[in-house]
Motif scaffolding. Structure first.
Motif, short mmCIF file in Angstrom:
data_model
loop_
_atom_site.label_atom_id
_atom_site.label_comp_id
_atom_site.label_asym_id
_atom_site.label_seq_id
_atom_site.Cartn_x
_atom_site.Cartn_y
_atom_site.Cartn_z
N LEU A 59 41.38 38.17 49.01
CA LEU A 59 42.09 39.39 48.69
C LEU A 59 41.74 39.98 47.34
O LEU A 59 42.41 40.88 46.89
CB LEU A 59 43.61 39.14 48.74
N GLY A 60 40.70 39.54 46.66
CA GLY A 60 40.30 40.20 45.44
C GLY A 60 41.02 39.70 44.20
O GLY A 60 40.50 39.78 43.12
N VAL A 61 42.29 39.22 44.33
CA VAL A 61 43.04 38.71 43.19
C VAL A 61 43.17 37.20 43.37
O VAL A 61 43.80 36.72 44.30
CB VAL A 61 44.43 39.36 43.10
N THR A 62 42.52 36.47 42.46
CA THR A 62 42.50 35.02 42.62
C THR A 62 43.49 34.30 41.73
O THR A 62 43.78 33.14 41.95
CB THR A 62 41.09 34.49 42.33
N LEU B 56 40.02 38.71 39.15
CA LEU B 56 39.53 39.52 40.28
C LEU B 56 38.24 38.92 40.81
O LEU B 56 37.47 38.30 40.06
CB LEU B 56 39.27 40.96 39.84
N SER B 57 37.94 39.15 42.07
CA SER B 57 36.64 38.80 42.65
C SER B 57 36.33 39.79 43.75
O SER B 57 37.22 40.43 44.30
CB SER B 57 36.64 37.36 43.19
N TRP B 58 35.04 39.93 44.06
CA TRP B 58 34.60 40.88 45.09
C TRP B 58 33.22 40.43 45.59
O TRP B 58 32.63 39.50 45.06
CB TRP B 58 34.53 42.30 44.52
N LEU B 59 32.73 41.09 46.62
CA LEU B 59 31.40 40.80 47.15
C LEU B 59 30.45 41.92 46.77
O LEU B 59 30.86 43.04 46.44
CB LEU B 59 31.46 40.68 48.68
N LYS B 60 29.16 41.62 46.83
CA LYS B 60 28.16 42.65 46.54
C LYS B 60 28.26 43.78 47.56
O LYS B 60 28.69 43.57 48.68
CB LYS B 60 26.75 42.04 46.58
N PRO B 61 27.83 45.01 47.18
CA PRO B 61 27.85 46.11 48.15
C PRO B 61 26.95 45.81 49.34
O PRO B 61 25.95 45.07 49.23
CB PRO B 61 27.30 47.30 47.33
N GLU B 62 27.32 46.37 50.48
CA GLU B 62 26.47 46.22 51.66
C GLU B 62 25.12 46.88 51.44
O GLU B 62 24.12 46.48 52.00
CB GLU B 62 27.17 46.82 52.88
N HIS B 63 25.12 47.92 50.62
CA HIS B 63 23.87 48.65 50.35
C HIS B 63 23.70 48.78 48.84
O HIS B 63 24.61 49.21 48.15
CB HIS B 63 23.92 50.03 51.00
N ASP B 64 22.53 48.38 48.33
CA ASP B 64 22.32 48.43 46.88
C ASP B 64 21.65 49.71 46.43
O ASP B 64 21.25 49.84 45.27
CB ASP B 64 21.48 47.23 46.41
N THR C 275 28.51 39.47 37.04
CA THR C 275 28.94 38.58 38.11
C THR C 275 29.88 39.34 39.04
O THR C 275 30.24 40.49 38.80
CB THR C 275 29.64 37.36 37.52
N THR C 276 30.29 38.65 40.16
CA THR C 276 31.21 39.28 41.12
C THR C 276 32.62 38.73 40.96
O THR C 276 33.36 38.60 41.92
CB THR C 276 30.70 39.06 42.55
N HIS C 277 32.97 38.37 39.73
CA HIS C 277 34.34 37.95 39.44
C HIS C 277 34.58 38.16 37.96
O HIS C 277 33.64 38.18 37.16
CB HIS C 277 34.55 36.48 39.81
N HIS C 278 35.84 38.35 37.59
CA HIS C 278 36.16 38.59 36.18
C HIS C 278 37.66 38.39 35.97
O HIS C 278 38.46 38.65 36.86
CB HIS C 278 35.76 40.01 35.77
N VAL C 279 38.00 37.95 34.78
CA VAL C 279 39.40 37.81 34.39
C VAL C 279 39.72 38.94 33.41
O VAL C 279 39.10 39.03 32.35
CB VAL C 279 39.67 36.44 33.73
#
Length: 1508
Positions: A1393-1396, A1405-1413, A1441-1445
């Motif tokens: 859910l993006g909030v860890t 927070l965390s997320w995935l890379k875009p489907e298209h770069d 990175t794909t996560h950050h506090v």
């Protein structure tokens, strides 16, 4: 004469003045008056009254002409005397001196000039008034009323009118008389120019033509300032202007024409009077490329021979005739014969090589090649000499082009192709190898007869290296290599080792990666990981060396480390430590080493533990010994305790000892015994080691007093009390050991109170120690008797001795600057009534009075507060029962002060992550914490425009960093930090430097490539390119500065806002003066660093050797038909302007030739050319800087000239043999006479012959016809068989990958060939390509094109072009890459859910890379937060990175978050979290439960919105 006449006499106009003088002389003189050179005579205004002894002249009604010099002359025989008198008449000025000069007369303006008046009226002329009048009118009108010079340009006149002008001078006395001009007619002195001549159209192509003309016969009396060229399409009715700007040359290249349309042209000249009459209209010319038969192929040569074949090669003709070469014909002839045979198909071959087979071995042959286009067969190119078919032996040879020798550079993920042609007889063996080792599995090797190719798809850094090709046959061997550079992230660093390990640090060292990814290593990234954790934490991301000291390690913790190299393509593969590293070091040396005993054979040592064990448990100790007279230490004992006995000593020998501690990291430094030891029985004087001299015990409790001692031999111990031997009882006894004596007292009472003495005695001496024992018990009665010291009538003075024992003390503990704790025991005597409470009082030692602290204390202790720091106090406590207050118990004096102090200042703050409204401030801990733990920090800021320090943090800070928000964009701030402990806030740190609140921008770098493009005697022209680095903001302009080489001050030549262009000419320079120049770029941050022109520049006319620029058309043979016009236009350069000379190599240039020369071009024009104008024309330029020549070959298409050198070789009775040589001009060739049949007659340059029989072989020839007759025929070089031609389809792709920016248009043209015409189809990603208004396909007979308008991400992918006809089919593949902003980051799976994690001031927070770069690598992510109820999103961080506090959030506040992805093209659209996050600490809730709570909230939110 009156002395007043020595000065100028000034009179006003209209007044009367007198000039008089006394005259003496013998005989009487004759008296005359003069004005200037003229003698004055008496008139109505001039009255002369001379006598024998006086002279007088009276001038009435003075006017301006009366001003001037008057001369009185008196003369007799004795001589002549003259006296001048100057008179000034103040009046209006006279008329200006004429005549009025009228010049520059045109239809609407003229220029007037005049001279100042002769008489200025006694006052300076202030200005002039100019008036005009038309001769047909009487009224004057003012032209100008304040003219200061003696000239004026009069404008706005009416053409054809006649004007008279008058000028009046003005002084302070008024306007003078006018000076009139002669009448002037307003008309131009010139007319419009005549029509240009000799309009000619040349250099015709499908979309352009060159229009040339000659100057008009008449320029109308004014210089021609330009020409206007117009065109008209035969299909249109309007004339359209061709030149947007005024042209001064006599030619114009008209572009933008429509292919196959016919155009006519006309030209008009323009001067100051306007545009003149147009030239004669040219004939219509069709816009199409000119076409002729091709020239001969070049570089015809034999490639190879075998015993029955010859392989021939050639290059395309220099001149293709203006249309595509369709093929080549190869003919062969035996050396001893003249009959040529065609060995290629009649339609020719497309390749530039051909193998002729089935030849006779050792037979000599002649070979020739012709090119073929749609116009016909061109001239033949013969192979020099004769050729024999025979086998060859050749050592291998490689043909590596220059680009391949430089190496191949490919991006990671791309493909590399190393294609190397070779030759060799017999065919050599092919061996590929790689200097770096074995090939990867992706390497594919193709081998052909004359080539080999190594292919690598999806390259990565491991594919980089040197690839070696070796060819070998019986004739020899040949090797070559090609370097492949893969642009990728670097490989792992080499030889990573951990050394110099300390308790809180370790030093890493490594070597650069073997593979740098094709780019310079910018820096290294260092991470660490504790063995108890799974994730690595970053230590440094900007290490520029191959070693790094990792600090702030936790003592005793076990770590793993990894190092990654970074280049411009990103962070590479990590190199990790294989073995765990413990943050520890060898221990410190042991403490003090003590010799406890020594004998003739042994020595006993004890020592203290090291102050620090190095972060690892002490494993043991090593005792080493050094006998006197040797230099080698030897291990004599190893133990795990802090004592050892060293035995085996030699009696009388001297030894030194030291002790070493060791742990798992190694040995400590040794700690030596302070003195050398002699091995002998030891005599030691007794001594005691007493911990305390006074011992206290509650009455009834046991007491144990242990007194350690030393002495050799063992001393005798005795005890005394109050100087009497101590008697031992069952309650009091003494126990002795080898190292101590112990006094035991059971159930102590007041009888045990007193002074004790212990004595140790041996042969070496005696030692004594005194001890006091206090028994805490109620006081005994005072000692009597009571004494009456004094008795009187009303008083008696009593005295007595105090009791022997006074009870327990008042204990004072926990003393600080403002408080302390008191404790006491209850009274031994309660007075017969229970104690109700206690009264506490205090007194400063500097005062006598007591003040109450508390009056109703129930307990036996109390906390006293509100003390004054630094004051010395005494406290007393009194017990109270129902009968009153008892006697006080006083304390010892104490000083109210803290046992600690405020902390020292932290380190100077440093600022990072600066934006327009926030900065991150970091600092280091104070060196001194004041003796108490640091409880927090106070951060303050000060605006440069303000004077007050303001607090940044509302809550106490415990971290060493803080994000300061709410800053004002563009303001400068400084920061300071104070630490706080229990003693208070310490001194603030040194203020930081000022930092500006702005998004990170810098002034631009220096402009690149500054250079001087031209110089003259008064100017220098400069040019440059934009800076490599623009500072993060667009470059707004450029500033150019100049200074003389010997000066120090720079002068700005450009406007303050700078130039937009990237070139500038600095003017008004001194000739032959040396100057320095520099250029700076400007952006919103200011002026950047200057780029200086190297060296000095001299302002002088530039000297350039002559240069000739021949058009491509002139480099070929210039062909012109007989009676046409030859026009050779050549662009030239040179300083000074070169002398131009045209010559004809074969003789003199025709008298009909006209030569025109300007500074920029020269043109040779010959009208009505004939065959004698053919030949080579040489052009020579020469100036004092050098000489340059060029030539142009001209061919005039005409009938042949007469054969030359006609002679009679032989005469017989019935025949005559004639001989001659061919004509000098050989365009016409005759053929043998064979019966031919005419099949068609056309007026174009092409024809289609019908009615042929299928399979029948035909020969063709073409004859040209004009009014004079037929030309010789031109034969098609090969016979033609009537049949359909089939050619398998083929496509020619220029590239395999096409890249386009999003929003731009893309057009891909793919030429193809095939007979019959192939069908064309396109596919995208395996599916038929659908045409839309944005994507369409256009196909012609020779090509197909794919057009994409406003490209977007949906257009990227794999495209296939499929061609097919009856001869076969083929497929060509290509890839389209769309460079765009990346897509938004993708939602993480529902279980995350993006909030860890959520705390009271942070959200993870965390997320995935875009489907298209977006076709470009994602370089970072931007995180923004929005406080609920606010409108403005706030930037939180930029991460890779794909996560950050996200830190620094407000507790119990709801936040929305969104994330942008960024690549080279910019930021993506944001991905927002659907659910606001409440920032608060979930106390007692484990992380997995927090996560479930977040899931439940989001599920309910999504269901409420009907999202799923």
């Amino acid at each position: 004469m009156d002395p007043k006449y020595k000065d100028t006499i000034v009179v006003n106009a209209g007044e009367t003045f007198r000039l008089e003088a006394d005259v003496h002389g013998k005989p009487l003189p004759t008296i005359k008056w003069y004005k200037g050179d003229k003698e004055l005579e008496e008139t109505a205004r001039y009255e002369i009254k001379n006598t024998d002894f006086s002279a007088l002249i009276i001038v009435k009604d003075a006017v301006r002409v009366d001003g001037g010099q008057y001369i009185l002359e008196a003369s007799n025989v004795a001589g002549t005397k003259t006296v001048p008198v100057n008179v000034k008449v103040l009046d209006r000025p006279g008329p200006p001196e004429g005549p009025v000069q009228v010049t520059g007369v045109t239809a609407e303006k003229c220029s007037l000039a005049w001279a100042p008046p002769l008489h200025d009226g006694g006052s300076d002329i202030s200005h002039y008034i100019v008036e005009k009048r038309e001769t047909s009118r009487l009224a004057w009108t003012v032209v100008a009323s304040e003219v200061l010079p003696t000239m004026l340009k009069v404008t706005k006149l009416l053409e054809g009118n006649e004007y008279v002008f008058r000028i009046m001078a003005v002084n302070k006395y008024g306007v003078g008389e006018p000076l009139e001009s002669v009448p002037v007619m307003m008309k131009n002195p010139f007319v419009v120019p005549g029509p240009p001549k000799a309009l000619e159209i040349t250099n015709i192509t499908k979309d352009s033509m060159t229009v040339c003309w000659s100057r008009p016969d008449s320029d109308g009396g004014s210089e021609i300032i330009g020409y206007i060229v117009e065109k008209r399409d035969r299909a249109g009715i309007r004339w359209i202007k061709c030149n947007k700007r005024r042209i001064t040359d006599l030619r114009l290249r008209v572009t933008g024409l429509t292919e196959d349309h016919e155009y006519e042209f006309r030209v008009s000249a323009e001067n100051a009077a306007g545009v003149g009459e147009s030239s004669q209209v040219s004939p219509y010319f069709k816009a199409c490329d000119p076409m002729f038969k091709p020239g001969p192929p070049t570089n015809t040569h034999v490639l190879d021979t075998t015993k029955n074949s010859i392989t021939l090669g050639w290059s395309k003709p220099i001149y293709d005739g203006g249309c595509e070469i369709q093929g080549y014909l190869v003919e062969i002839c035996k050396a001893d014969e003249d009959e040529w045979s065609l060995v290629t198909p009649q339609t020719g071959v497309r390749a530039t090589r051909f193998e002729i087979k089935k030849l006779t071995e050792h037979q000599e042959y002649k070979l020739r090649v012709c090119a073929l286009n749609k116009i016909g067969v061109g001239e033949a190119a013969s192979v020099p000499g004769t050729i024999k078919p025979e086998d060859k032996l050749e050592a291998p040879e490689l043909d590596i082009d220059s680009e391949l020798r430089k190496g191949i550079v490919v991006r990671a993920g791309g493909s590399a192709r190393i294609h190397i042609p070779f030759r060799g007889r017999p065919t050599p063996d092919i061996t590929w190898s790689r200097e770096e080792g074995e090939f990867t599995e992706k390497v594919q090797i193709d081998k052909g007869i004359n080539y080999t190719q190594l292919s690598i798809d999806n390259c990565d850094r491991n594919d980089a290296g040197k690839y070696i090709l070796k060819l070998e046959n019986s004739s020899g061997s040949k090797s070559a290599f090609v370097t492949v550079k893969v642009l990728d992230t670097p490989g792992p660093p080499q030889n990573l080792v951990v050394k110099d390990i300390k308790k809180d640090s370790a030093v890493l060292s490594w070597e650069p990666p073997i593979i740098d990814g094709g780019a310079k290593i910018k820096n290294y990234v260092i991470d660490k990981r504790e063995s108890t954790r799974k994730a690595f934490a970053n230590v440094s991301a900007k290490c520029g060396k191959t070693s790094f000291k990792v600090e702030n390690l936790t003592e005793g913790a076990i770590y793993y480390f990894r190092v990654m190299a970074e280049n411009e393509f990103g962070v590479g593969v990590p190199a990790e430590t294989t073995d765990a590293v413990k943050a520890s070091e060898p221990p410190l040396p042991p403490g003090k080493v003590t010799l406890t005993d020594v004998t003739q054979r042994s020595a006993s040592l004890t020592w203290e533990k090291p102050e620090h064990d190095g972060g690892s448990r002490i494993l043991g100790y090593i005792v080493e010994m050094l006998p006197k007279g040797t230099d080698k230490w030897s291990v004599v004992s190893e133990t795990k305790t802090c004592n050892a006995v060293v035995s085996g000593l030699s009696p009388g020998q001297e030894y030194q000892f030291h002790v070493i501690a060791y742990n798992e990291k190694g040995k400590s430094d040794p700690r030596a015994l302070g003195i050398p030891v002699v091995a002998k029985d030891l005599t030691i004087e007794p001594s005691f080691k007493v911990m305390f001299n006074t011992y206290s015990v509650q009455a009834g409790e046991d007491l144990k007093v242990e007194v350690p001692f030393i002495g050799r031999p063992k001393p005798t111990i005795t005890w005394t009390k109050n100087e009497q031997p101590l008697k031992q009882t069952t309650r009091l006894h003494i126990q002795d050991t080898s190292t101590s004596t112990i006094l035991h007292i059971k159930e102590s009472n007041k009888e045990d109170f007193g002074k004790y003495t212990v004595t140790a005695t041996n042969t070496a001496g005696t030692a004594t120690e005194h001890l006091s024992i206090i028994v805490l018990e109620k006081p005994g009665p005072p000692r009597g008797p009571v004494r009456f010291d004094e008795v009187s009538a009303d008083f008696v003075v009593l005295s007595w001795d105090p009791p022997d024992y006074t009870g327990g003390p008042l204990k004072v503990t926990g003393v600080t600057a403002e408080k302390c704790y008191l404790a006491w025991a209850p009274p031994l005597h309660d007075g017969g009534s229970s104690i109700s409470h206690y009264i506490i009082e205090k007194r400063e030692t500097s005062r006598l009075s007591w003040t109450q602290v508390a009056t109703d204390v129930q307990a036996l202790n109390y906390k006293v507060t509100r003390l004054l720091a630094g004051n010395e106090y005494i406290f007393r406590v009194m017990a109270v029962n129902k009968y009153g207050t008892g006697e006080p118990l006083e304390s010892e004096p104490i000083v109210a002060r803290n046992p600690y102090k405020p902390p020292g200042p932290p380190s100077t703050p440093e600022v990072s992550a600066i934006t327009k409204d926030s900065m991150v401030v970091t600092w280091g801990r104070p060196e001194d914490n004041g003796g108490a733990e640091i409880e927090g920090y106070i951060l303050e800021k000060r605006d440069k425009d303000g004077i007050r320090w303001t607090k940044c943090n509302k809550k106490r800070l415990t971290d060493l960093r803080f994000r300061v928000t709410g800053l004002t964009d563009g303001h400068f701030y400084e920061f300071r930090v104070s630490a706080e402990n229990a003693a208070g806030v310490g001194k603030p740190s040194e203020p930081s430097i000022f930092y500006r609140a702005c998004d990170v921008l810098y002034p631009p770098g220096p402009p690149s490539n500054p250079k001087v493009t031209d110089t003259s005697r008064s100017s220098v022209s400069l040019a440059w390119s934009k800076p490599i680095y623009d500072g993060g903001a667009p470059v707004k302009g450029y500033v150019v500065e100049v200074k003389e080489a010997a000066a120090d001050e720079w002068t700005t030549c450009t406007p303050p806002t700078g130039l937009q262009a990237k070139q500038f000419t600095v003017t008004k320079l001194k000739e032959n003066q040396e100057y320095n120049f520099r250029i700076c770029a400007i952006n919103s941050e200011g002026v950047g660093e200057p780029a200086t022109i190297p060296g000095t520049v001299i302002a002088a006319d530039k000297i350039e050797p002559p240069e000739i620029e021949l058009d491509a058309d002139l480099r070929k043979v210039v062909t012109v038909r007989a009676s046409g016009t030859l026009r050779l236009f050549v662009t030239i350069k040179g300083r000074p302007e070169p002398e131009v000379k045209w010559e004809k190599a074969e003789g003199t240039i025709s008298e009909r030739a006209q030569i025109e020369v300007t500074s920029s071009y020269t043109m040779l024009v010959i009208d009505n050319v004939n065959r004698f104008d053919s030949g080579r024309y040489n052009l020579t330029l020469e100036n004092n800087s050098g000489k340059k020549s060029a030539f142009v070959n001209v061919r005039v298409l005409d009938t042949p000239s007469a054969p030359i050198n006609l002679t009679i070789r032989e005469v017989k009775k019935d025949f005559v043999a004639l001989a001659w040589e061919p004509p000098l001009i050989d365009e016409m060739q005759t053929k043998g006479s064979i019966k031919w049949s005419a099949c068609t007659q056309v007026k174009t340059l092409e024809a289609t012959i019908t009615g042929l029989s299928m399979g029948e072989e035909y020969s063709f020839r073409v004859i040209a016809v004009n009014e004079k007759g037929k030309s010789d025929p031109r034969e098609l070089g090969i016979p033609v068989i009537a049949k359909d031609i089939e050619i398998q389809p083929s496509a020619e792709l220029l590239f395999n990958t096409y890249t386009v920016k999003a929003g731009d248009d893309l057009k891909i043209d793919v030429p193809f060939r095939g007979r019959p015409l192939p069908t064309v189809s396109w596919k995208k990603d395996g599916n038929p390509l659908k045409e839309t208004t944005r994507v369409n396909i256009q196909t012609s007979k020779t090509s197909t094109s794919l057009s994409i308008k406003e490209a977007s991400n949906e257009d990227l992918g794999h495209y296939e072009l499929h061609l097919s006809n009856t001869a076969g089919s083929t497929t060509a593949s290509l890839t389209v890459v769309v460079l765009d902003r990346p897509g938004p980051p993708t939602d993480v799976p529902p279980e995350k859910l993006g909030v860890t994690n959520v705390t009271k001031d942070s959200v993870s927070l965390s997320w995935l890379k875009p489907e298209h770069d977006g076709g470009s690598r994602i370089v970072s992510y931007l995180i923004e937060a929005l406080e609920k109820g606010q409108q403005k999103w706030v930037k939180c961080a930029v991460v890779k990175t794909t996560h950050h506090v996200v830190h620094g959030l407000k507790e119990n506040v709801d936040y929305f978050f969104r994330v942008f992805a960024e690549n080279q093209a910019g930021l993506s659209d944001p991905k927002e979290l659907l659910l606001p996050v409440t920032v608060k600490e979930h106390l007692g809730m484990p992380p997995d439960m927090r996560q479930k709570l977040i899931h439940v909230k989001l599920d309910s939110y999504l269901k409420s919105k009907n999202i799923f």
